[in-house]
Design a protein around this motif. Structure first.
Motif, PDB file in Angstrom:
ATOM      1  N   ASP A 130      -2.003  -8.914   6.439  1.00  0.00           N
ATOM      2  CA  ASP A 130      -3.056  -9.121   5.457  1.00  0.00           C
ATOM      3  C   ASP A 130      -2.975  -7.938   4.501  1.00  0.00           C
ATOM      4  OD1 ASP A 130      -5.298  -9.561   3.964  1.00  0.00           O
ATOM      5  OD2 ASP A 130      -6.727  -9.209   5.582  1.00  0.00           O
ATOM      6  N   THR A 173      -4.773  -7.247   1.865  1.00  0.00           N
ATOM      7  CA  THR A 173      -5.978  -7.011   1.065  1.00  0.00           C
ATOM      8  C   THR A 173      -6.251  -5.527   0.876  1.00  0.00           C
ATOM      9  OG1 THR A 173      -6.908  -9.070   1.933  1.00  0.00           O
ATOM     10  CG2 THR A 173      -8.437  -7.525   0.877  1.00  0.00           C
ATOM     11  N   ARG A 220      -3.545  -3.890  -1.250  1.00  0.00           N
ATOM     12  CA  ARG A 220      -3.760  -4.263  -2.659  1.00  0.00           C
ATOM     13  C   ARG A 220      -4.853  -3.387  -3.278  1.00  0.00           C
ATOM     14  NH1 ARG A 220      -2.275  -8.555  -5.506  1.00  0.00           N
ATOM     15  NH2 ARG A 220      -1.498  -9.603  -3.658  1.00  0.00           N
ATOM     16  N   ARG A 221      -5.939  -3.151  -2.536  1.00  0.00           N
ATOM     17  CA  ARG A 221      -7.023  -2.299  -3.048  1.00  0.00           C
ATOM     18  C   ARG A 221      -6.541  -0.870  -3.255  1.00  0.00           C
ATOM     19  NH1 ARG A 221     -11.066  -3.579   1.291  1.00  0.00           N
ATOM     20  NH2 ARG A 221     -11.315  -1.328   1.260  1.00  0.00           N
TER      21      ARG A 221
END
Length: 131
Positions: free
Chosen positions: A4, A6, A9-10
């Motif tokens: 994952d 996420t 990416r942040r």
């Protein structure tokens, strides 16, 4: 590597100001390359570290490393205040972990610290600024 992404990416968005799929894929490729080039023999490393995690085994390796030559079980027992049987068992574990060598001479077994044990002890001491 399925993950994952996420949080990655942040992180990238915060570092780069913005982030797209190509940025995430490029960073994952870099991380996979890092993992592929990092030497590791996990089982041997964990075996050695596990062997040193016991107080008696740790003390025995320290005494063997400090000794001028090999020591016998009967010489180690008074130093660690456990039975000859317990010392023998600890030495067997240390041998299996590659931290001591053993040599049989008649009815006696003689033990010595390996170069790997010496290097591990040096590394531990260096992190405390000793030795």
């Amino acid at each position: 590597m399925a993950t994952d992404s996420t949080r990655l990416r942040r992180l990238l968005a915060e570092e780069l100001g913005e982030c797209c799929d190509a940025d995430v894929e490029a960073r994952i490729d870099e991380l996979e390359e890092l993992a592929a080039t990092t030497p590791s023999d996990r089982e041997r490393d964990l075996s050695a570290l596990s062997a040193l995690s016991d107080g008696t085994r740790h003390d025995i390796v320290r005494y063997l490393a400090a000794a001028d030559g090999e020591l016998c079980v009967c010489e180690l027992s008074p130093l660690v205040d456990v039975s000859d049987s317990a010392v023998s068992h600890a030495l067997s574990d240390l041998h299996d972990a590659g931290l001591v060598t053993r040599r049989k001479e008649g009815t006696w077994r003689h033990y010595d610290a390996t170069a790997r044990a010496d290097r591990l002890l040096d590394a531990l001491d260096d992190t405390r600024g000793e030795r």
